[in-house]
Write a protein that holds these residues in place. Structure first.
Motif, PDB file in Angstrom:
ATOM      1  N   ASP A 275       0.816  -1.218   0.000  1.00  0.00           N
ATOM      2  CA  ASP A 275       0.000   0.000   0.000  1.00  0.00           C
ATOM      3  C   ASP A 275       0.849   1.268   0.000  1.00  0.00           C
ATOM      4  O   ASP A 275       0.306   2.367  -0.113  1.00  0.00           O
ATOM      5  CB  ASP A 275      -0.883   0.054   1.265  1.00  0.00           C
ATOM      6  N   ILE A 276       2.183   1.129   0.186  1.00  0.00           N
ATOM      7  CA  ILE A 276       3.008   2.298   0.501  1.00  0.00           C
ATOM      8  C   ILE A 276       4.028   2.577  -0.611  1.00  0.00           C
ATOM      9  O   ILE A 276       4.757   1.680  -1.043  1.00  0.00           O
ATOM     10  CB  ILE A 276       3.754   2.075   1.837  1.00  0.00           C
ATOM     11  N   LEU A 277       4.069   3.835  -1.041  1.00  0.00           N
ATOM     12  CA  LEU A 277       5.070   4.321  -1.982  1.00  0.00           C
ATOM     13  C   LEU A 277       5.861   5.423  -1.280  1.00  0.00           C
ATOM     14  O   LEU A 277       5.281   6.341  -0.708  1.00  0.00           O
ATOM     15  CB  LEU A 277       4.382   4.888  -3.237  1.00  0.00           C
ATOM     16  N   VAL A 278       7.194   5.312  -1.295  1.00  0.00           N
ATOM     17  CA  VAL A 278       8.055   6.318  -0.668  1.00  0.00           C
ATOM     18  C   VAL A 278       8.831   7.039  -1.766  1.00  0.00           C
ATOM     19  O   VAL A 278       9.492   6.402  -2.594  1.00  0.00           O
ATOM     20  CB  VAL A 278       9.043   5.676   0.334  1.00  0.00           C
ATOM     21  N   LEU A 279       8.745   8.373  -1.773  1.00  0.00           N
ATOM     22  CA  LEU A 279       9.432   9.188  -2.768  1.00  0.00           C
ATOM     23  C   LEU A 279      10.485  10.055  -2.084  1.00  0.00           C
ATOM     24  O   LEU A 279      10.236  10.605  -1.004  1.00  0.00           O
ATOM     25  CB  LEU A 279       8.431  10.075  -3.505  1.00  0.00           C
ATOM     26  N   THR A 280      11.646  10.184  -2.700  1.00  0.00           N
ATOM     27  CA  THR A 280      12.718  11.022  -2.163  1.00  0.00           C
ATOM     28  C   THR A 280      13.076  12.088  -3.184  1.00  0.00           C
ATOM     29  O   THR A 280      13.096  11.830  -4.391  1.00  0.00           O
ATOM     30  CB  THR A 280      13.961  10.177  -1.834  1.00  0.00           C
ATOM     31  N   THR A 281      13.385  13.309  -2.697  1.00  0.00           N
ATOM     32  CA  THR A 281      13.711  14.404  -3.606  1.00  0.00           C
ATOM     33  C   THR A 281      15.212  14.594  -3.773  1.00  0.00           C
ATOM     34  O   THR A 281      15.651  15.251  -4.723  1.00  0.00           O
ATOM     35  CB  THR A 281      13.116  15.724  -3.086  1.00  0.00           C
ATOM     36  N   GLY A 282      16.011  14.049  -2.840  1.00  0.00           N
ATOM     37  CA  GLY A 282      17.467  14.190  -2.912  1.00  0.00           C
ATOM     38  C   GLY A 282      18.114  12.861  -3.242  1.00  0.00           C
ATOM     39  O   GLY A 282      17.775  12.229  -4.253  1.00  0.00           O
ATOM     40  N   ASP A 283      19.048  12.426  -2.378  1.00  0.00           N
ATOM     41  CA  ASP A 283      19.700  11.134  -2.608  1.00  0.00           C
ATOM     42  C   ASP A 283      18.665  10.016  -2.588  1.00  0.00           C
ATOM     43  O   ASP A 283      17.711  10.058  -1.790  1.00  0.00           O
ATOM     44  CB  ASP A 283      20.746  10.867  -1.511  1.00  0.00           C
ATOM     45  N   PRO A 284      18.844   9.000  -3.429  1.00  0.00           N
ATOM     46  CA  PRO A 284      17.877   7.894  -3.431  1.00  0.00           C
ATOM     47  C   PRO A 284      17.929   7.122  -2.118  1.00  0.00           C
ATOM     48  O   PRO A 284      18.950   7.102  -1.428  1.00  0.00           O
ATOM     49  CB  PRO A 284      18.337   7.023  -4.609  1.00  0.00           C
ATOM     50  N   HIS A 285      16.829   6.500  -1.784  1.00  0.00           N
ATOM     51  CA  HIS A 285      16.789   5.614  -0.628  1.00  0.00           C
ATOM     52  C   HIS A 285      17.756   4.442  -0.872  1.00  0.00           C
ATOM     53  O   HIS A 285      17.880   3.977  -2.006  1.00  0.00           O
ATOM     54  CB  HIS A 285      15.359   5.099  -0.440  1.00  0.00           C
ATOM     55  N   PRO A 286      18.458   3.956   0.165  1.00  0.00           N
ATOM     56  CA  PRO A 286      19.408   2.847  -0.039  1.00  0.00           C
ATOM     57  C   PRO A 286      18.781   1.621  -0.698  1.00  0.00           C
ATOM     58  O   PRO A 286      19.432   0.944  -1.490  1.00  0.00           O
ATOM     59  CB  PRO A 286      19.875   2.517   1.387  1.00  0.00           C
ATOM     60  N   TRP A 287      17.514   1.343  -0.385  1.00  0.00           N
ATOM     61  CA  TRP A 287      16.862   0.194  -1.022  1.00  0.00           C
ATOM     62  C   TRP A 287      16.754   0.411  -2.524  1.00  0.00           C
ATOM     63  O   TRP A 287      17.015  -0.491  -3.319  1.00  0.00           O
ATOM     64  CB  TRP A 287      15.475  -0.023  -0.414  1.00  0.00           C
TER      65      TRP A 287
ATOM     66  N   PRO B 239      -2.375   3.599  -1.927  1.00  0.00           N
ATOM     67  CA  PRO B 239      -3.180   4.243  -0.876  1.00  0.00           C
ATOM     68  C   PRO B 239      -2.412   5.258  -0.047  1.00  0.00           C
ATOM     69  O   PRO B 239      -2.955   6.278   0.347  1.00  0.00           O
ATOM     70  CB  PRO B 239      -3.643   3.056  -0.019  1.00  0.00           C
ATOM     71  N   VAL B 240      -1.123   4.971   0.235  1.00  0.00           N
ATOM     72  CA  VAL B 240      -0.328   5.891   1.048  1.00  0.00           C
ATOM     73  C   VAL B 240       0.948   6.252   0.298  1.00  0.00           C
ATOM     74  O   VAL B 240       1.665   5.363  -0.196  1.00  0.00           O
ATOM     75  CB  VAL B 240       0.048   5.266   2.408  1.00  0.00           C
ATOM     76  N   VAL B 241       1.239   7.546   0.202  1.00  0.00           N
ATOM     77  CA  VAL B 241       2.497   8.029  -0.368  1.00  0.00           C
ATOM     78  C   VAL B 241       3.245   8.789   0.722  1.00  0.00           C
ATOM     79  O   VAL B 241       2.679   9.675   1.367  1.00  0.00           O
ATOM     80  CB  VAL B 241       2.264   8.950  -1.590  1.00  0.00           C
ATOM     81  N   VAL B 242       4.503   8.407   0.946  1.00  0.00           N
ATOM     82  CA  VAL B 242       5.379   9.109   1.895  1.00  0.00           C
ATOM     83  C   VAL B 242       6.397   9.884   1.067  1.00  0.00           C
ATOM     84  O   VAL B 242       7.130   9.300   0.268  1.00  0.00           O
ATOM     85  CB  VAL B 242       6.085   8.119   2.839  1.00  0.00           C
ATOM     86  N   PHE B 243       6.421  11.204   1.245  1.00  0.00           N
ATOM     87  CA  PHE B 243       7.234  12.098   0.423  1.00  0.00           C
ATOM     88  C   PHE B 243       8.321  12.697   1.309  1.00  0.00           C
ATOM     89  O   PHE B 243       8.030  13.510   2.194  1.00  0.00           O
ATOM     90  CB  PHE B 243       6.336  13.192  -0.169  1.00  0.00           C
ATOM     91  N   ALA B 244       9.578  12.287   1.094  1.00  0.00           N
ATOM     92  CA  ALA B 244      10.697  12.762   1.907  1.00  0.00           C
ATOM     93  C   ALA B 244      11.448  13.859   1.175  1.00  0.00           C
ATOM     94  O   ALA B 244      12.059  13.610   0.127  1.00  0.00           O
ATOM     95  CB  ALA B 244      11.640  11.602   2.238  1.00  0.00           C
ATOM     96  N   VAL B 245      11.405  15.077   1.707  1.00  0.00           N
ATOM     97  CA  VAL B 245      12.124  16.200   1.099  1.00  0.00           C
ATOM     98  C   VAL B 245      13.538  16.202   1.679  1.00  0.00           C
ATOM     99  O   VAL B 245      13.868  16.930   2.604  1.00  0.00           O
ATOM    100  CB  VAL B 245      11.403  17.536   1.375  1.00  0.00           C
ATOM    101  N   ASN B 246      14.384  15.332   1.129  1.00  0.00           N
ATOM    102  CA  ASN B 246      15.744  15.153   1.667  1.00  0.00           C
ATOM    103  C   ASN B 246      16.798  15.818   0.777  1.00  0.00           C
ATOM    104  O   ASN B 246      17.916  15.334   0.638  1.00  0.00           O
ATOM    105  CB  ASN B 246      16.060  13.659   1.833  1.00  0.00           C
ATOM    106  N   GLY B 247      16.419  16.949   0.176  1.00  0.00           N
ATOM    107  CA  GLY B 247      17.341  17.663  -0.702  1.00  0.00           C
ATOM    108  C   GLY B 247      16.684  17.927  -2.044  1.00  0.00           C
ATOM    109  O   GLY B 247      15.474  17.820  -2.191  1.00  0.00           O
ATOM    110  N   GLY B 248      17.527  18.265  -3.027  1.00  0.00           N
ATOM    111  CA  GLY B 248      17.004  18.554  -4.355  1.00  0.00           C
ATOM    112  C   GLY B 248      16.634  20.017  -4.505  1.00  0.00           C
ATOM    113  O   GLY B 248      16.553  20.764  -3.531  1.00  0.00           O
ATOM    114  N   GLU B 249      16.408  20.417  -5.729  1.00  0.00           N
ATOM    115  CA  GLU B 249      16.094  21.818  -6.004  1.00  0.00           C
ATOM    116  C   GLU B 249      14.657  22.138  -5.635  1.00  0.00           C
ATOM    117  O   GLU B 249      13.763  21.295  -5.735  1.00  0.00           O
ATOM    118  CB  GLU B 249      16.329  22.108  -7.494  1.00  0.00           C
TER     119      GLU B 249
END
Length: 204
Positions: A109-121, A158-168
């Motif tokens: 159910d979960i999608l995780v998005l990162t704006t900076g460095d990619p997640h290690p997985w 159903p659930v999106v987790v958005f991590a603002v861990n950098g990026g423009e």
């Protein structure tokens, strides 16, 4: 003339076993989550849930009943903001994923998005090639981690987790409304509240 005590058998062992049993009941799920086992590259989420957190999470499963009415949730997903610095956004996202899984959300159910460095997985799985990586996304049976720039390629969950861990800033501003559109019931944003509120206020 005094009658013998007839009630002595009524004092039998009713109180003691109930007390001893209650002490053993509260530990049903001590081990790691099986959903995390198939993904060797997946960090942290396997261990962190201590018993104290599970007790707190007890009332939350009521929120898990939300999927029963997806048509309402799909139209208006909830937005939850977790304040975090760019350096701490990924950790905050991991904690959010752990809590979602502990309160009954299915990994798929979960999608995780990162704006900076990619997640290690994501970095680990991409090392096997894009085709294999996106095949995991299409299978939809585990938490999927992706770059926010690829949010249009990712299907909704159903659930999106958005991590603002950098990026423009412009890239974040462009990806966040799309992430909201991908969230069926809940969008969790981990990052700087001022930046996020300005983007959501202007773009949503």
């Amino acid at each position: 003339m005094e009658e013998p005590q007839i009630h002595e058998s009524a004092q039998g062992p009713r109180v003691t076993p109930a007390a001893s049993r209650t002490a053993q009941t509260p530990r049903p799920v001590p081990g790691p989550r099986p959903a995390a086992v198939p993904r060797p590259g997946r960090p942290g989420p396997v261990r962190p849930a201590p018993p104290a957190q599970q007790a707190t999470a007890g009332p939350v499963p009521a929120a898990t009943a939300a999927p029963a009415a997806p048509s309402v949730s799909a139209a208006v997903p909830q937005i939850q903001l977790i304040p975090a610095s760019a350096e701490g956004a990924l950790d905050a996202a991991e904690e959010a994923v752990d809590l979602l899984l502990d309160t009954g959300r299915a990994p798929g159910d979960i999608l995780v998005l990162t704006t900076g460095d990619p997640h290690p997985w994501a970095a680990h799985e991409l090392s096997f090639g894009e085709a294999a990586y996106w095949a995991l996304h299409d299978a939809g049976d585990d938490v999927f981690y992706a770059d926010a720039a690829q949010v249009k390629r990712a299907s909704g969950r159903p659930v999106v987790v958005f991590a603002v861990n950098g990026g423009e800033v412009d890239a974040v501003a462009g990806a966040l409304p799309v992430a909201l559109a991908r969230a069926g019931a809940l969008l969790i944003v981990c990052g700087d509240p001022k930046q996020i509120n300005s983007v959501l206020g202007a773009g949503v």
